[in-house]
Design an enzyme around this catalytic site. Sequence first.
Site, PDB file in Angstrom:
ATOM      1  N   GLY A   1       0.769  -1.238   0.000  1.00 15.23           N
ATOM      2  CA  GLY A   1       0.000   0.000   0.000  1.00 15.23           C
ATOM      3  C   GLY A   1       0.799   1.287   0.000  1.00 15.23           C
ATOM      4  O   GLY A   1       0.314   2.313   0.481  1.00 15.23           O
TER       5      GLY A   1
ATOM      6  N   ASN B   1      -5.625   2.812 -13.053  1.00 13.91           N
ATOM      7  CA  ASN B   1      -4.652   1.858 -12.522  1.00 13.91           C
ATOM      8  C   ASN B   1      -3.248   2.425 -12.657  1.00 13.91           C
ATOM      9  O   ASN B   1      -2.951   3.116 -13.619  1.00 13.91           O
ATOM     10  CB  ASN B   1      -4.748   0.554 -13.331  1.00 13.91           C
ATOM     11  CG  ASN B   1      -3.719  -0.480 -12.909  1.00 13.91           C
ATOM     12  OD1 ASN B   1      -3.573  -0.780 -11.714  1.00 13.91           O
ATOM     13  ND2 ASN B   1      -2.980  -1.039 -13.862  1.00 13.91           N
TER      14      ASN B   1
ATOM     15  N   HIS C   1       0.564   1.290 -13.274  1.00 12.34           N
ATOM     16  CA  HIS C   1       1.374   0.154 -13.740  1.00 12.34           C
ATOM     17  C   HIS C   1       2.852   0.563 -13.693  1.00 12.34           C
ATOM     18  O   HIS C   1       3.205   1.638 -14.180  1.00 12.34           O
ATOM     19  CB  HIS C   1       0.967  -0.242 -15.165  1.00 12.34           C
ATOM     20  CG  HIS C   1       1.723  -1.435 -15.643  1.00 12.34           C
ATOM     21  ND1 HIS C   1       1.473  -2.701 -15.171  1.00 12.34           N
ATOM     22  CD2 HIS C   1       2.774  -1.547 -16.496  1.00 12.34           C
ATOM     23  CE1 HIS C   1       2.326  -3.546 -15.732  1.00 12.34           C
ATOM     24  NE2 HIS C   1       3.127  -2.870 -16.537  1.00 12.34           N
TER      25      HIS C   1
ATOM     26  N   GLU D   1     -11.491  -3.594 -20.718  1.00 11.32           N
ATOM     27  CA  GLU D   1     -11.476  -5.060 -20.747  1.00 11.32           C
ATOM     28  C   GLU D   1     -10.121  -5.636 -21.160  1.00 11.32           C
ATOM     29  O   GLU D   1      -9.886  -6.827 -20.995  1.00 11.32           O
ATOM     30  CB  GLU D   1     -12.612  -5.576 -21.658  1.00 11.32           C
ATOM     31  CG  GLU D   1     -12.444  -5.344 -23.149  1.00 11.32           C
ATOM     32  CD  GLU D   1     -12.653  -3.886 -23.584  1.00 11.32           C
ATOM     33  OE1 GLU D   1     -12.999  -3.033 -22.737  1.00 11.32           O
ATOM     34  OE2 GLU D   1     -12.429  -3.604 -24.779  1.00 11.32           O
TER      35      GLU D   1
ATOM     36  N   ASP E   1      -4.181  -3.685 -18.883  1.00 11.24           N
ATOM     37  CA  ASP E   1      -3.232  -2.581 -19.116  1.00 11.24           C
ATOM     38  C   ASP E   1      -3.438  -1.907 -20.474  1.00 11.24           C
ATOM     39  O   ASP E   1      -2.525  -1.268 -21.008  1.00 11.24           O
ATOM     40  CB  ASP E   1      -1.763  -3.050 -18.982  1.00 11.24           C
ATOM     41  CG  ASP E   1      -1.436  -3.505 -17.566  1.00 11.24           C
ATOM     42  OD1 ASP E   1      -1.993  -2.929 -16.619  1.00 11.24           O
ATOM     43  OD2 ASP E   1      -0.643  -4.441 -17.419  1.00 11.24           O
TER      44      ASP E   1
ATOM     45  N   GLU F   1       5.750   6.513  -9.585  1.00 11.45           N
ATOM     46  CA  GLU F   1       4.404   6.093  -9.157  1.00 11.45           C
ATOM     47  C   GLU F   1       3.779   7.035  -8.135  1.00 11.45           C
ATOM     48  O   GLU F   1       2.641   7.470  -8.293  1.00 11.45           O
ATOM     49  CB  GLU F   1       4.448   4.674  -8.572  1.00 11.45           C
ATOM     50  CG  GLU F   1       4.870   3.624  -9.573  1.00 11.45           C
ATOM     51  CD  GLU F   1       4.803   2.219  -9.010  1.00 11.45           C
ATOM     52  OE1 GLU F   1       3.834   1.865  -8.334  1.00 11.45           O
ATOM     53  OE2 GLU F   1       5.747   1.452  -9.259  1.00 11.45           O
TER      54      GLU F   1
HETATM   55  C1  GAR Z   1       3.364  -1.088  -7.359  1.00 14.45           C
HETATM   56  O1  GAR Z   1       4.649  -1.045  -7.915  1.00 14.45           O
HETATM   57  C2  GAR Z   1       2.321  -1.051  -8.471  1.00 14.45           C
HETATM   58  O2  GAR Z   1       2.675  -0.227  -9.538  1.00 14.45           O
HETATM   59  C3  GAR Z   1       2.280  -2.484  -8.886  1.00 14.45           C
HETATM   60  O3  GAR Z   1       2.365  -3.206  -7.680  1.00 14.45           O
HETATM   61  C4  GAR Z   1       3.099  -2.444  -6.701  1.00 14.45           C
HETATM   62  C5  GAR Z   1       2.255  -2.311  -5.458  1.00 14.45           C
HETATM   63  O4  GAR Z   1       2.923  -1.639  -4.428  1.00 14.45           O
HETATM   64  N1  GAR Z   1       1.098  -2.782  -9.651  1.00 14.45           N
HETATM   65  C6  GAR Z   1       1.071  -3.636 -10.673  1.00 14.45           C
HETATM   66  O5  GAR Z   1       2.032  -4.302 -11.011  1.00 14.45           O
HETATM   67  C7  GAR Z   1      -0.251  -3.717 -11.407  1.00 14.45           C
HETATM   68  N2  GAR Z   1      -0.110  -4.450 -12.634  1.00 14.45           N
HETATM   69  P1  GAR Z   1       2.146  -0.929  -3.235  1.00 14.45           P
HETATM   70  O6  GAR Z   1       1.167  -1.955  -2.632  1.00 14.45           O
HETATM   71  O7  GAR Z   1       3.235  -0.586  -2.261  1.00 14.45           O
HETATM   72  O8  GAR Z   1       1.445   0.276  -3.764  1.00 14.45           O
END
Ligand code: GAR
Length: 203
Positions: free
Chosen positions: A14, A110, A112, A150, A153, A183
């Site tokens: 999170g 989302n 990514h 759908e 990504d 991010e």
């Molecule tokens: C993050 O790096 C996010 O971008 C990735 O999972 C991690 C979660 O970290 N998401 C994906 O790969 C989605 N395809 P977090 O729980 O610390 O935010």
Amino acid sequence: MLKARIAVLVSGGGTNLQALMDAETSGKLASGQIVLVVSNVPGAYALERAKSRGIETLTLSRKALGGQEGFERALHEALTERGIDLIVLAGFLSILSAGFTSKWPDRIINIHPALIPSFCGKGFYGLHVHEAALAYGVKVTGATVHFVNEVPDGGRIIAQKAVCVRDGDTPEILQRRVMEEAEWVILPEAAEKVSKEIMEGRA
Ligand code: GAR
């Protein structure tokens, strides 16, 4: 000012949820309010982060709900009951079906951890994305925020930010740099942009 009601979906630590909550505190996320955090993983640390901020949390386990259909039905119900305007997938490591995404057009975003269309789609999540980027040998990677449809990504891109790969990077080191430099910056910005657009659409 009326704010967009945001639900954040999580599966793990999170840190992106934390960036969103911090953006609310600092006023960078001013057009939206996080009112619900949903995890598909019982005990995910992201739930603790939400609770310590007094945000309602919900755990929906696919297994306990009899599979994907039951999970998505319960999720849709929970979001509708709470009048959610925007769903933010912040490290939600499970793919939502077309049946679900079609009910929320332009209302799910989302994050990514790569520059789409590189290293994305089914199987590219979490650390795997950075392993693939290092294996390929790219010198630049980054993060993307996009609308969810759908195609995994495959929805319209809202924001992207590039991050340099450095000699000696491990997947873990690269993951952390992509989070810090990209991010945690672009996800709150995109959440604000979309929340603002939703609320303006209503004015
Ligand atoms: C993050 O790096 C996010 O971008 C990735 O999972 C991690 C979660 O970290 N998401 C994906 O790969 C989605 N395809 P977090 O729980 O610390 O935010």
